[in-house]
Design a protein around this motif. Sequence first.
Motif, PDB file in Angstrom:
ATOM      1  N   GLU A 390       0.781  -1.560   0.133  1.00 53.22           N
ATOM      2  CA  GLU A 390       0.213   0.059   0.104  1.00 53.22           C
ATOM      3  C   GLU A 390       1.028   1.213  -0.111  1.00 53.22           C
ATOM      4  N   SER A 391       1.963   1.065   0.796  1.00 49.62           N
ATOM      5  CA  SER A 391       2.948   2.411   0.724  1.00 49.62           C
ATOM      6  C   SER A 391       3.580   2.696  -0.392  1.00 49.62           C
ATOM      7  N   LEU A 392       3.867   1.564  -1.181  1.00 48.95           N
ATOM      8  CA  LEU A 392       4.449   1.634  -2.761  1.00 48.95           C
ATOM      9  C   LEU A 392       3.579   2.141  -3.591  1.00 48.95           C
ATOM     10  N   LEU A 393       2.290   1.687  -3.514  1.00 44.09           N
ATOM     11  CA  LEU A 393       1.290   2.087  -4.207  1.00 44.09           C
ATOM     12  C   LEU A 393       0.725   3.554  -4.251  1.00 44.09           C
ATOM     13  N   GLU A 394       0.772   3.948  -2.862  1.00 45.41           N
ATOM     14  CA  GLU A 394       0.357   5.257  -2.785  1.00 45.41           C
ATOM     15  C   GLU A 394       1.769   6.283  -3.235  1.00 45.41           C
ATOM     16  N   ALA A 395       2.825   5.796  -2.987  1.00 47.42           N
ATOM     17  CA  ALA A 395       4.094   6.619  -3.449  1.00 47.42           C
ATOM     18  C   ALA A 395       4.172   6.756  -4.915  1.00 47.42           C
ATOM     19  N   ARG A 396       3.666   5.720  -5.638  1.00 48.65           N
ATOM     20  CA  ARG A 396       3.862   5.806  -7.149  1.00 48.65           C
ATOM     21  C   ARG A 396       2.678   5.666  -7.795  1.00 48.65           C
ATOM     22  N   ARG A 397       1.580   6.648  -7.588  1.00 50.56           N
ATOM     23  CA  ARG A 397       0.227   6.489  -8.153  1.00 50.56           C
ATOM     24  C   ARG A 397       0.095   6.262  -9.584  1.00 50.56           C
ATOM     25  N   GLN A 398       0.931   6.932 -10.333  1.00 47.18           N
ATOM     26  CA  GLN A 398       0.721   7.082 -11.771  1.00 47.18           C
ATOM     27  C   GLN A 398       1.229   5.740 -12.648  1.00 47.18           C
ATOM     28  N   ARG A 399       2.187   4.817 -11.700  1.00 41.71           N
ATOM     29  CA  ARG A 399       2.523   3.499 -12.153  1.00 41.71           C
ATOM     30  C   ARG A 399       1.457   2.543 -12.064  1.00 41.71           C
ATOM     31  N   ILE A 400       1.404   1.656 -13.111  1.00 42.88           N
ATOM     32  CA  ILE A 400       0.418   0.599 -13.005  1.00 42.88           C
ATOM     33  C   ILE A 400       1.105  -0.525 -12.682  1.00 42.88           C
ATOM     34  N   TRP A 401       0.979  -1.149 -11.492  1.00 38.97           N
ATOM     35  CA  TRP A 401       1.777  -2.367 -10.959  1.00 38.97           C
ATOM     36  C   TRP A 401       1.042  -3.599 -11.075  1.00 38.97           C
ATOM     37  N   LYS A 402       1.901  -4.486 -10.994  1.00 40.85           N
ATOM     38  CA  LYS A 402       1.228  -6.010 -10.819  1.00 40.85           C
ATOM     39  C   LYS A 402       1.764  -6.539  -9.623  1.00 40.85           C
ATOM     40  N   TYR A 403       0.943  -7.729  -9.226  1.00 47.71           N
ATOM     41  CA  TYR A 403       1.290  -8.514  -8.030  1.00 47.71           C
ATOM     42  C   TYR A 403       2.674  -8.872  -8.202  1.00 47.71           C
TER      43      TYR A 403
END
Length: 424
Positions: A390-403
């Motif tokens: 969650e911390s990583l997703l919030e820090a880099r909102r514009q990037r589309i992550w995968k599991y």
Amino acid sequence: MEIAVSPTISFHSPSSFSSPRAIKLRRARVSSSPGTLYQKVQLMQQRQLGDRNLEEAEIAAIIGACRCYRMPDFAQKVLFDMKSLGIRPGVATLSALLLYCMKSGLIDEAEALWCEIINSSIVPSVGVVSCLVDTYVRTREFEEVMRILDEAASTGFSFTSQLYSAAVNCFGSAGQLDMMKAVVKDMVSRGFKVDSVTGNDFLKYYSMYGPLVEMEAAYEQLKKSRILIEKEAIRAMALAYISQRKFYDLGEFLKDAGLGRRNTGNLLWNLLLLSFAANFKMKSLQREFLAMIEAGFSPDITTFNIRALAFSRMGLFWDLHLSVEHMKSKGVVPDLVTYGCVVDAYLDRRLGRNLSFVLDKMNVDNSPVILTDPLVFEAFGKGDFHSSSESLLEARRQRIWKYSELIAVYLRKKYRANQIFWNY
């Protein structure tokens, strides 16, 4: 009439009606030119409004557009000029002026307008009076609220019961439980029936701000009134029990509320499973899970994750593996919480090399989402992988992550932490 250009503001006669589109255009011109509007408002105060006559809807629209400017005596000036022209202020004008005074913080003027409304045959809308009640609650003038309720009931407004409900909501949201209770007592004493919305609000706010004993007493009153407890009140009571770690009491409440209800979806069953899972009563958890399926309820993502969290914390790898397989067979897509259960279970016991045994059966190329009911986190907290991701997703909102990427980042983080430990 061109509001944004004309140097004066004036009234049409009530007999001449402008089109709704024209009124919208005037309102748009007013709101789009604040400097000009302020100048017009000053002119409206300084001179009489008799160049032309405006219909009341336009007057109300202009007054509504003036709410961003705080000008004492504005309401009295408008009323005086209207009456001097022989125009009787109607419900739209008085309501608009009342809202203007409340939004501008001119409480004394709002009170004078309310007195004029009460002493006339005009019936305002419930929204306007509710706004007045809310203003007095926010300024902590509770006696004024009770007086307004008494005057509305004595006048015989048709929406008085709705006004009582609005007062219950206002006091409850402000945490004023004693005043909320007094409003309900006054409502009942006047012969008004406590409806489902009011009863559920009453219980919800006791759950949020009151002790468990008073919350349970409010629940018993709701049952005696034959009012069905709804989702928001159920969630509020569940949160109160979870916050106090009263999981047995939570389970008893849910059984009493009726596990067979369909209008709440899986909420009651999920919370019952949570009451066992949070205390790691695994046999009871499994028994109630089977009972849920036998009752005709289909497990959702929250149902599976409640079990997965318990299996993960207990290190029950085979049960966790079967739960993932069951999700796949039911077509339930895992979320970030599910992946966290798997990753934390293996890494916490230093079995990271075996992680692929479960992850190969999950689609790690999906984008991460969180679909689990937040009440689950109140009982279990968030796992390490969940919090880190969650911390990583919030820090880099514009990037589309995968599991798969989140897991790779987390594994590197754990590896570095272990290397630092052994270097000491």
